[in-house]
Structures are given as structure tokens and as C-alpha cells.
Design a protein around this motif. Sequence first.
Motif, PDB file in Angstrom:
ATOM      1  N   ILE A 147      -0.192 -23.511  -4.250  1.00 13.17           N
ATOM      2  CA  ILE A 147       0.503 -23.695  -2.962  1.00 13.17           C
ATOM      3  C   ILE A 147       1.436 -22.516  -2.685  1.00 13.17           C
ATOM      4  O   ILE A 147       1.483 -21.981  -1.578  1.00 13.17           O
ATOM      5  CB  ILE A 147       1.284 -25.020  -2.956  1.00 13.17           C
ATOM      6  CG1 ILE A 147       0.301 -26.199  -2.978  1.00 13.17           C
ATOM      7  CG2 ILE A 147       2.185 -25.106  -1.729  1.00 13.17           C
ATOM      8  CD1 ILE A 147       0.965 -27.554  -3.174  1.00 13.17           C
ATOM      9  N   ILE A 148       2.183 -22.083  -3.721  1.00 10.15           N
ATOM     10  CA  ILE A 148       3.099 -20.942  -3.570  1.00 10.15           C
ATOM     11  C   ILE A 148       2.333 -19.686  -3.176  1.00 10.15           C
ATOM     12  O   ILE A 148       2.743 -18.932  -2.275  1.00 10.15           O
ATOM     13  CB  ILE A 148       3.887 -20.711  -4.869  1.00 10.15           C
ATOM     14  CG1 ILE A 148       4.870 -21.868  -5.101  1.00 10.15           C
ATOM     15  CG2 ILE A 148       4.634 -19.377  -4.817  1.00 10.15           C
ATOM     16  CD1 ILE A 148       5.541 -21.838  -6.459  1.00 10.15           C
ATOM     17  N   LEU A 149       1.170 -19.444  -3.844  1.00  8.65           N
ATOM     18  CA  LEU A 149       0.369 -18.259  -3.558  1.00  8.65           C
ATOM     19  C   LEU A 149      -0.137 -18.278  -2.115  1.00  8.65           C
ATOM     20  O   LEU A 149      -0.061 -17.260  -1.402  1.00  8.65           O
ATOM     21  CB  LEU A 149      -0.815 -18.188  -4.519  1.00  8.65           C
ATOM     22  CG  LEU A 149      -1.808 -17.042  -4.283  1.00  8.65           C
ATOM     23  CD1 LEU A 149      -1.109 -15.697  -4.457  1.00  8.65           C
ATOM     24  CD2 LEU A 149      -2.988 -17.145  -5.244  1.00  8.65           C
TER      25      LEU A 149
ATOM     26  N   LEU B 259       0.226 -16.313   3.542  1.00 17.16           N
ATOM     27  CA  LEU B 259       0.368 -16.569   4.979  1.00 17.16           C
ATOM     28  C   LEU B 259       1.614 -15.873   5.550  1.00 17.16           C
ATOM     29  O   LEU B 259       1.584 -15.308   6.650  1.00 17.16           O
ATOM     30  CB  LEU B 259       0.438 -18.076   5.233  1.00 17.16           C
ATOM     31  CG  LEU B 259      -0.848 -18.868   4.947  1.00 17.16           C
ATOM     32  CD1 LEU B 259      -0.593 -20.359   5.099  1.00 17.16           C
ATOM     33  CD2 LEU B 259      -1.971 -18.420   5.875  1.00 17.16           C
ATOM     34  N   ILE B 260       2.717 -15.912   4.811  1.00 14.53           N
ATOM     35  CA  ILE B 260       3.954 -15.238   5.251  1.00 14.53           C
ATOM     36  C   ILE B 260       3.712 -13.738   5.372  1.00 14.53           C
ATOM     37  O   ILE B 260       4.126 -13.093   6.342  1.00 14.53           O
ATOM     38  CB  ILE B 260       5.105 -15.523   4.272  1.00 14.53           C
ATOM     39  CG1 ILE B 260       5.518 -17.000   4.357  1.00 14.53           C
ATOM     40  CG2 ILE B 260       6.288 -14.611   4.552  1.00 14.53           C
ATOM     41  CD1 ILE B 260       6.526 -17.406   3.300  1.00 14.53           C
TER      42      ILE B 260
ATOM     43  N   LEU C  94      -6.933 -11.232   2.754  1.00 17.29           N
ATOM     44  CA  LEU C  94      -5.864 -12.048   2.185  1.00 17.29           C
ATOM     45  C   LEU C  94      -6.098 -13.538   2.421  1.00 17.29           C
ATOM     46  O   LEU C  94      -5.860 -14.368   1.531  1.00 17.29           O
ATOM     47  CB  LEU C  94      -4.517 -11.629   2.779  1.00 17.29           C
ATOM     48  CG  LEU C  94      -3.965 -10.273   2.317  1.00 17.29           C
ATOM     49  CD1 LEU C  94      -2.779  -9.856   3.174  1.00 17.29           C
ATOM     50  CD2 LEU C  94      -3.558 -10.329   0.839  1.00 17.29           C
ATOM     51  N   LEU C  95      -6.578 -13.883   3.613  1.00 18.75           N
ATOM     52  CA  LEU C  95      -6.842 -15.288   3.905  1.00 18.75           C
ATOM     53  C   LEU C  95      -7.983 -15.820   3.039  1.00 18.75           C
ATOM     54  O   LEU C  95      -7.923 -16.949   2.546  1.00 18.75           O
ATOM     55  CB  LEU C  95      -7.176 -15.464   5.388  1.00 18.75           C
ATOM     56  CG  LEU C  95      -6.003 -15.257   6.366  1.00 18.75           C
ATOM     57  CD1 LEU C  95      -6.494 -15.306   7.817  1.00 18.75           C
ATOM     58  CD2 LEU C  95      -4.906 -16.304   6.134  1.00 18.75           C
TER      59      LEU C  95
ATOM     60  N   LEU D 166       1.664 -12.955   8.499  1.00 19.93           N
ATOM     61  CA  LEU D 166       2.380 -13.193   9.755  1.00 19.93           C
ATOM     62  C   LEU D 166       3.534 -12.222   9.981  1.00 19.93           C
ATOM     63  O   LEU D 166       3.798 -11.808  11.106  1.00 19.93           O
ATOM     64  CB  LEU D 166       2.894 -14.633   9.794  1.00 19.93           C
ATOM     65  CG  LEU D 166       1.827 -15.737   9.856  1.00 19.93           C
ATOM     66  CD1 LEU D 166       2.478 -17.102   9.684  1.00 19.93           C
ATOM     67  CD2 LEU D 166       1.054 -15.664  11.172  1.00 19.93           C
ATOM     68  N   LEU D 167       4.235 -11.848   8.914  1.00 20.38           N
ATOM     69  CA  LEU D 167       5.466 -11.073   9.065  1.00 20.38           C
ATOM     70  C   LEU D 167       5.305  -9.563   8.926  1.00 20.38           C
ATOM     71  O   LEU D 167       6.181  -8.807   9.339  1.00 20.38           O
ATOM     72  CB  LEU D 167       6.509 -11.555   8.052  1.00 20.38           C
ATOM     73  CG  LEU D 167       6.969 -13.017   8.195  1.00 20.38           C
ATOM     74  CD1 LEU D 167       8.069 -13.312   7.172  1.00 20.38           C
ATOM     75  CD2 LEU D 167       7.471 -13.295   9.612  1.00 20.38           C
ATOM     76  N   PHE D 168       4.203  -9.125   8.320  1.00 21.07           N
ATOM     77  CA  PHE D 168       4.039  -7.690   8.102  1.00 21.07           C
ATOM     78  C   PHE D 168       2.850  -7.167   8.914  1.00 21.07           C
ATOM     79  O   PHE D 168       1.688  -7.343   8.507  1.00 21.07           O
ATOM     80  CB  PHE D 168       3.844  -7.398   6.617  1.00 21.07           C
ATOM     81  CG  PHE D 168       5.029  -7.778   5.777  1.00 21.07           C
ATOM     82  CD1 PHE D 168       6.116  -6.929   5.648  1.00 21.07           C
ATOM     83  CD2 PHE D 168       5.071  -9.010   5.127  1.00 21.07           C
ATOM     84  CE1 PHE D 168       7.218  -7.283   4.881  1.00 21.07           C
ATOM     85  CE2 PHE D 168       6.165  -9.382   4.356  1.00 21.07           C
ATOM     86  CZ  PHE D 168       7.252  -8.514   4.233  1.00 21.07           C
ATOM     87  N   PRO D 169       3.117  -6.527  10.043  1.00 14.63           N
ATOM     88  CA  PRO D 169       2.039  -6.033  10.913  1.00 14.63           C
ATOM     89  C   PRO D 169       1.126  -5.034  10.205  1.00 14.63           C
ATOM     90  O   PRO D 169      -0.056  -4.927  10.526  1.00 14.63           O
ATOM     91  CB  PRO D 169       2.806  -5.345  12.051  1.00 14.63           C
ATOM     92  CG  PRO D 169       4.162  -5.975  12.038  1.00 14.63           C
ATOM     93  CD  PRO D 169       4.449  -6.279  10.602  1.00 14.63           C
ATOM     94  N   GLY D 170       1.660  -4.327   9.247  1.00 11.67           N
ATOM     95  CA  GLY D 170       0.865  -3.333   8.535  1.00 11.67           C
ATOM     96  C   GLY D 170      -0.291  -3.930   7.753  1.00 11.67           C
ATOM     97  O   GLY D 170      -1.197  -3.217   7.324  1.00 11.67           O
ATOM     98  N   LEU D 171      -0.255  -5.252   7.574  1.00 10.96           N
ATOM     99  CA  LEU D 171      -1.315  -5.918   6.804  1.00 10.96           C
ATOM    100  C   LEU D 171      -2.420  -6.475   7.701  1.00 10.96           C
ATOM    101  O   LEU D 171      -3.264  -7.240   7.254  1.00 10.96           O
ATOM    102  CB  LEU D 171      -0.717  -7.055   5.978  1.00 10.96           C
ATOM    103  CG  LEU D 171       0.240  -6.644   4.842  1.00 10.96           C
ATOM    104  CD1 LEU D 171       0.821  -7.886   4.180  1.00 10.96           C
ATOM    105  CD2 LEU D 171      -0.476  -5.781   3.811  1.00 10.96           C
ATOM    106  N   GLU D 172      -2.402  -6.094   8.988  1.00  8.50           N
ATOM    107  CA  GLU D 172      -3.403  -6.611   9.929  1.00  8.50           C
ATOM    108  C   GLU D 172      -4.821  -6.357   9.419  1.00  8.50           C
ATOM    109  O   GLU D 172      -5.697  -7.212   9.512  1.00  8.50           O
ATOM    110  CB  GLU D 172      -3.213  -5.965  11.310  1.00  8.50           C
ATOM    111  CG  GLU D 172      -2.033  -6.513  12.086  1.00  8.50           C
ATOM    112  CD  GLU D 172      -2.275  -7.935  12.576  1.00  8.50           C
ATOM    113  OE1 GLU D 172      -3.431  -8.287  12.848  1.00  8.50           O
ATOM    114  OE2 GLU D 172      -1.302  -8.693  12.652  1.00  8.50           O
ATOM    115  N   THR D 173      -5.047  -5.144   8.914  1.00  7.50           N
ATOM    116  CA  THR D 173      -6.396  -4.791   8.464  1.00  7.50           C
ATOM    117  C   THR D 173      -6.808  -5.577   7.224  1.00  7.50           C
ATOM    118  O   THR D 173      -7.984  -5.693   6.918  1.00  7.50           O
ATOM    119  CB  THR D 173      -6.473  -3.279   8.142  1.00  7.50           C
ATOM    120  OG1 THR D 173      -5.459  -2.964   7.175  1.00  7.50           O
ATOM    121  CG2 THR D 173      -6.253  -2.446   9.395  1.00  7.50           C
TER     122      THR D 173
END
Length: 476
Positions: free
Chosen positions: A34-36, A41-42, A57-58, A45-52
Motif C-alpha cells: 500500500i505504501i509503495l 501515485l504521489i 510507474l503505474l 501527480l506531484l512531479f511533472p518531470g515524471l510524465e514520460t
Amino acid sequence: MFLHDKFFYASCFFLLGIYVKSIGRGEAVLELTIILIILTLIAVLLFPGLETKRTWLLTFSCLALLAPVGAMFYTWKQNKEMITIQIPFGQKQIWRGKIINNPERGALQTINIKLEEQHEGNIKVNLQNDEEYEYGDVLELEGVVKKIPKPYGSYYEKKEQILGELSFPKIKKFEKGDVSVKKTLFHIRNRAIRVFQKTLPYNESAFMSGITLGAKEEFSKTLKDDMKKSGTTHLVALSGYNITILITALLAGLGTIWRKRTAFFVAILGIIAFVIMTGGESSVMRAAIMGIAVNMAPIMGRVYAPRNIIMLSALVMALQNPNILAFDVGFQLSFLALLGIVYLFPAIQNITNLRGGFLRWKENAAMTLSAQLMVAPILIQTFEKISLTSLISNILIMELIPTTMALGFLQIATHQVSQNLAQILAWLSLLPLKTELGIISLFSNLSVEIHPRLTLPFIIGYYALLARVIHKWKKS
């Protein structure tokens, strides 16, 4: 994320769930998962640089859900086995069952029995050597089954699935078992060991049986102690090295008769028979799966991915017996040594430039060092000591093992045709055998043992350092 990556991470999480649950920390599996997922998800949502990286990640976080599935599988497997156990410990009873292993004969005869009729479960039975028993024989015994004392009790129950021990019972009835493929293969193995016993001196015969067939019953106490002190005990625990030599020999021989693909599939049958014949130890099963998969890749036109083949081996074995991950030291040593050879070995070569040399001794040195570095913490935790001179003894002996094994298999093959030719081959094998035993004896006297105490943070830091070395130097 590519399909092969999904398989790798899915297997990792599933096996992690099994392992954590098997050591009694099952509640932590769901919490960590659950923590992972929340952290992933955080991050998305919070780091635009991870869009790619969002899709990757999902997918990764979804695969993490297989960790609780692994824990549930372990629980289901354990409950299923516990339902069938019916053994009244500490009571004198009549026990009837079938022998499910190849009896080990040393000072005593040790057999594993699967109980039948009113009792259910597996027990270990210690007998005198008055009569030889075989796989599949049915015995009716009278005596008291006791729980195996700790620390070996947990080991047998979890890894070997042996729940109790019956020593020197009264044998009330004995029935020879039916002929089967497995019984025939065990019979071939025992005959091969007798060939070595007839043609070689005692210690040389025992060592040859060990490196070719994994047989350790005939080892003298002195030889066992010398191998422990010199750090060479693993030589007689059949591993990927031994299986690789066997696969290479089978493919070379069968390739002269059939086409490459046909020869490969016939060789698979030979390897499966060999695994059964040697008792199906975890190191042999892992090495066989690896060897078959590695050689299958080029034949089927596929790229060989070491990490997925390693993971497939672990997954297949854990599905059969999930307790091996936490309770089978041989399994742990086997896999860590393999990871060392596949990943750390290239890095060590790049750092030290250990390549070539007479009989490729430099490469053997780098390979042995890689395996030793990976298994060192497990060896220290298990045996509470490690020899600083074991690297040198292993390098010297590993140069001779392929030749020794080849002569051993030739002895077995030729003995049925010509006993004189088998004896000549035995005489030829004495040179490498005596050299190997001489090295073992010498380094048992020169052994420099240390007895460090390792903490969990130290072990984690140690493997993190090795991972850093691999990442930095593997492709340098």
C-alpha cells in the motif's frame, strides 16, 4: 513497460510476498505494498518531470499487488499440507509407508517415508545397514515417532517437508516396490557409485561420486572436515557448473547423431533423468532449468535474458515448495552464486582486467571471486565463519574439475562394455583426483578462518555496495 519487464517485476513481488510471509512477517506485506502504491501515485501527480514515466510507474505499482498474492499463496499451500498431517508424536504405533527417497547409506541407513493408511505425512527413519532398501519399497514399522529437535526441526519441516523422526524401529513387514522410472534411475546412480568404489581408492571414489552424482554418503569425517576448512564443500553440491559441463557433453555427443534441435530435446530428457537420479536437490533443479532455458533461447531464435531465466527458475521451484526461499540454504547459495557469475563477474573483470592466462586461470579466479563475494554473508550467517584462503583453493581445483568429471562419466559409460577399459580410465583419473584432494588437504591446514558477526543493516549495505559496483563497472 515491455512484457519481459512485467514478468520480471511480477515474479519479484510474488516471491517477495512468499518470503516475507514464510519468515512470519505476513502483516508487513500488505502494508509495504500500500505504501509503495501511494508513493508511486504521489510521485506521478506531484512531479511533472515524471510524465514520460507515468505508464511505467503505474504498471509497476499494479504489479506490486502480487506481493500480497504471494503471501496468500504461501498460506494456502501451508494450510493444504497441514490438513493432511496425521502423526501422533511420542506414541508407540505401527507405521506403514512407502520410501520416497534414494536411501542414504553411511554409518546408518537413512530413509524418508510417506505414511499410509491411518497416518499421513512424511517422516525420517534411521536404520541399521543390515538390509538394503530402495525407493518405492513399502515398510511396516513399530516404534515411536518424535519431533526433530531444533534447530534442525524447522529445517526439515519447512524445506524437506519431513515432520518427525523414527529411530531403529522394529521392522514387521517389508514389501519390494514396483518398478518405476524413478526407481530405475536411482538404481543406475547406485550402480555408478559402485563402479567408482571398485576402481578407485576410498577417498578418491567418494570425491568422484560427489562431483559427478552429488553423492556424499561415503565421505570420511576427515575429508568432510578438510573440505569445510578449505571452503570447498560446494564442489560436491551439484550446481550450474556441473550441469553446464554435462549439457555441453550431451549436446556434443548427440550432435553427431541428430540435427541440433533434435539433439537439444533429447539432451533435455537426459538432464531431467539426471536431476531425478541425483535426488532433485534445489541447486540441481535450478541449474537444470537455467541450462535448458539458456540453450533453448538460440535454438528457438530468442534473445537470452539472464534475469528472467533466473527468476523463472526461482518461480518454478517456489511454486512447488514455497519454503525453500527462506529455509533452504542451498537454494540461497545457489542463486546468489549464479547472480555473482552473471552480473558481478563482468564488473570484476573490468576492475581487475583478469582475462586469459594459462588454462584461463585468470577468468576462473574472477568468476570464483564473484561467486564468493555474493555468498559470503550467507556462509557467515550459516556456518558462523569463513576461510580467507578458500578463494585460492577453489581457483586451483576448478581448473581440474571438467577433466575429472569427464573421466568419471566415461568410466560409468564404459564399465558395462569393458571393465578393463573402465579401470584404465580410473587410473587416468587418479592424477587429477589426487591433486584435488591434495589441494583440499593442504588448504585445510593453511585455512585462515574469521568469525564475524553480521547485522541486518550491514548485510543490506554490503549488497547495496555490490549493486553499485555492478552498475558502475559491468559495461565499462
